[in-house]
Design an enzyme around this catalytic site. Structure first.
Site, PDB file in Angstrom:
ATOM      1  N   CYS A   1      13.445  -3.181  11.699  1.00  0.00           N
ATOM      2  CA  CYS A   1      12.743  -4.454  11.578  1.00  0.00           C
ATOM      3  C   CYS A   1      13.394  -5.217  10.430  1.00  0.00           C
ATOM      4  O   CYS A   1      13.369  -4.758   9.291  1.00  0.00           O
ATOM      5  CB  CYS A   1      11.250  -4.253  11.306  1.00  0.00           C
TER       6      CYS A   1
ATOM      7  N   GLY B   1       1.760  -0.128  -5.011  1.00  0.00           N
ATOM      8  CA  GLY B   1       0.545  -0.897  -5.228  1.00  0.00           C
ATOM      9  C   GLY B   1      -0.065  -0.569  -6.568  1.00  0.00           C
ATOM     10  O   GLY B   1      -0.371   0.590  -6.836  1.00  0.00           O
TER      11      GLY B   1
ATOM     12  N   ASN C   1      -1.635   1.801   5.534  1.00  0.00           N
ATOM     13  CA  ASN C   1      -0.515   1.049   4.978  1.00  0.00           C
ATOM     14  C   ASN C   1       0.088   0.220   6.094  1.00  0.00           C
ATOM     15  O   ASN C   1       0.458   0.758   7.140  1.00  0.00           O
ATOM     16  CB  ASN C   1       0.532   1.998   4.396  1.00  0.00           C
ATOM     17  N   GLY C   2       0.177  -1.080   5.874  1.00  0.00           N
ATOM     18  CA  GLY C   2       0.727  -1.958   6.899  1.00  0.00           C
ATOM     19  C   GLY C   2      -0.117  -3.206   7.028  1.00  0.00           C
ATOM     20  O   GLY C   2      -0.844  -3.587   6.119  1.00  0.00           O
TER      21      GLY C   2
ATOM     22  N   CYS D   1       0.820  -1.213   0.000  1.00  0.00           N
ATOM     23  CA  CYS D   1       0.000   0.000   0.000  1.00  0.00           C
ATOM     24  C   CYS D   1       0.851   1.259   0.000  1.00  0.00           C
ATOM     25  O   CYS D   1       1.995   1.266   0.450  1.00  0.00           O
ATOM     26  CB  CYS D   1      -0.900   0.047   1.242  1.00  0.00           C
TER      27      CYS D   1
ATOM     28  N   CYS E   1      12.271 -10.476   8.077  1.00  0.00           N
ATOM     29  CA  CYS E   1      12.305 -11.330   6.889  1.00  0.00           C
ATOM     30  C   CYS E   1      13.676 -11.963   6.696  1.00  0.00           C
ATOM     31  O   CYS E   1      13.802 -12.977   6.011  1.00  0.00           O
ATOM     32  CB  CYS E   1      11.892 -10.536   5.648  1.00  0.00           C
TER      33      CYS E   1
ATOM     34  N   TYR F   1      14.415  -2.103  -1.359  1.00  0.00           N
ATOM     35  CA  TYR F   1      13.592  -2.356  -2.544  1.00  0.00           C
ATOM     36  C   TYR F   1      12.312  -1.536  -2.608  1.00  0.00           C
ATOM     37  O   TYR F   1      11.966  -0.994  -3.651  1.00  0.00           O
ATOM     38  CB  TYR F   1      13.248  -3.852  -2.593  1.00  0.00           C
TER      39      TYR F   1
END
Length: 496
Positions: A470, A54, A133-134, A28, A473, A273
């Site tokens: 964070c 998006g 967004n999230g 988003c 990933c 990215y």
């Protein structure tokens, strides 16, 4: 509120072979403005600049005292839906917000227009629209609770939980109701909302997703990225801080702190990215971060070769940095077809077999008889990497070496990124050497997590006791436990 498209419209969204599905996708982008003559046009331009966040659908809500709240929601690109006079005339007012959407892994396929944000609700003290967004990691448990208490949901989006929580708050003013609602929410959120007189922006306490404040003339702007400020000639003022809510009216800006203060954990993949290279994150150029990633890669994983080639377009800054640090010439060995669209031609079996070749083409004269270093931003499933490697070898390359501008992606994201299930992530089931063999390349190296941290400005690398970003990933260390996924059986990384 008037809307010029019914909520029952659905659209099938096929994934053609030229769609970039072997990548992580930010889901988003949000944008809002107040105090400008034609808010809808400003919002449309801002969303156009955020289209990379998006491409499935977009929506705009505006408010005008003579017409009330008005909305338009459409499937597809902003340029195809929010540039005609007939649509924009239905969105009058000096206050508006907008949203661009990429579907989550659970919602690909037939999608309803009522899933497209911004969402709108009529409350006792007036209407409010919200764009998020999230990802809310406890959305399913909240939804069950709200339905049991009588709430009726209109969409499959976790963001709608915020609207229902606001409706059940006992606070009198809408900003206070939003504070109440967001205190119940877990996960990551950057929210842009509006009432008839207010533009509101909020970030979660960890600040996982980005949100910035800008000024244009006498008006104000909220945006996911600074690149959207540039397109409307707005001046960047500052980032909305983690855990901050701003309430903007024609009287000015009020800053609030509705959440318990925590150490920020901004998404490090925004640097790798998601964000546009011409945006600024945390006072740092995204382009410069990506170039520096290439520098770190060249230091950590040197290789004797003839050319450094980016996998376009996201690998370009890192490839430039790798070339500058290694002294190996940079070359555009792969060219992207910039005019490839979703509806180019029906994907017959022959077209499917062409795969990546519809989107990328190798410069044979440049590649032939060369030892080539390919720099890409990530390896997710590895399917695209294998096809690109085959194209390079078919063009006559002697060797193919992959250098990846992020650590191995071994864990799914639950904070607003479309990630495959963990067992479908190549790095979750294979070692680096096994991945090299799977891709059948001469060498494969990823930047280390410490190297990535150094590239984005943390000189000492990652503080393992208190990570500055964070990076779940890569590390499997989730700053907010994904409650809904754990309930479904997802297993967190075992403590070391």
């Amino acid at each position: 509120m008037s809307s010029n498209q019914p909520d029952t419209v659905t659209k099938d969204l096929p994934r053609h072979p030229w769609d970039d599905d072997d990548k992580l996708h930010e889901e988003c982008g949000v944008f809002g403005t107040i105090g400008v003559t034609d808010a809808a046009s400003f919002v449309a331009l801002g969303l156009h600049a955020l289209q990379h966040r998006g491409q499935e659908a977009g929506g705009i809500v505006t408010y005008d005292p003579s017409h009330g709240f008005n909305s338009a929601r459409r499937f597809g690109y902003i340029r195809d839906n929010f540039t005609s006079q007939s649509v924009m005339e239905t969105l009058p007012g000096m206050l508006g917000i907008g949203h661009v959407r990429y579907s989550t892994s659970g919602s690909k396929g037939a999608t309803q227009i009522r899933d497209v944000q911004p969402f709108f609700g009529e409350f006792a003290m007036g209407g409010a629209a919200i764009a998020h967004n999230g990802n809310i990691t406890n959305a399913e448990s909240l939804r069950r609770e709200l339905i049991e208490r009588g709430s009726i949901f209109q969409s499959s989006s976790d963001s709608e939980c915020i609207v229902h929580l606001m409706a059940r708050s006992l606070q009198k003013a809408l900003p206070e109701r939003m504070e109440d609602a967001l205190r119940r929410v877990e996960g990551a959120f950057a929210v842009v909302a509006m009432t008839a007189t207010q533009l509101i922006g909020v970030r979660d306490a960890l600040g996982v997703r980005p949100l910035v404040l800008g000024q244009v003339g006498d008006g104000w702007v909220l945006s996911s990225e600074t690149c959207a400020l540039d397109i409307i000639g707005a001046t960047f003022v500052r980032e909305i801080e983690p855990g901050e809510m701003v309430v903007i009216t024609d009287q000015g800006i009020e800053s609030r702190r509705p959440f318990r203060q925590q150490s920020p954990r901004f998404c490090i993949f925004e640097h790798v990215y998601f964000s546009r290279p011409d945006s600024i994150l945390g006072g740092r150029s995204v382009y410069e971060s990506r170039r520096q990633i290439g520098v770190e890669l060249a230091r950590e994983a040197p290789v004797d070769a003839d050319l450094v080639c980016p996998v376009p377009d996201s690998g370009t800054p890192a490839a430039i940095g790798f070339s500058q640090e290694s002294g190996i010439p940079y070359a555009m060995g792969i060219t992207r077809n910039q005019y490839m669209g979703r509806t180019f031609i029906e994907p017959t079996e022959q077209i499917r077999n062409m795969g990546v070749r519809l989107k990328l083409n190798v410069n044979r004269a440049l590649i032939k008889d060369k030892r080539v270093i390919l720099v890409d931003d990530s390896v997710v499933r590895g399917t695209t990497s294998r096809k690109i490697k085959e194209m390079i070898l078919d063009a006559g390359a002697k060797e193919v070496h992959f250098r990846i501008a992020s650590p191995p992606t071994a864990w799914p994201c639950f904070y607003g990124v479309d990630t495959p299930q963990r067992e479908k992530l190549l790095a979750a089931t294979m070692s680096e050497e096994e991945m090299r063999e799977h891709l059948a390349v001469d060498s494969l190296k990823f930047i280390s997590l410490d190297g990535l941290y150094r590239a984005v400005g943390e000189a000492n690398g990652r503080d393992n006791k208190c990570p500055q970003y964070c990076d779940a990933c890569f590390s499997g260390e989730y700053p907010v436990e994904p409650a809904d996924m754990i309930e479904k059986g997802f297993e967190l990384k075992a403590a070391e």
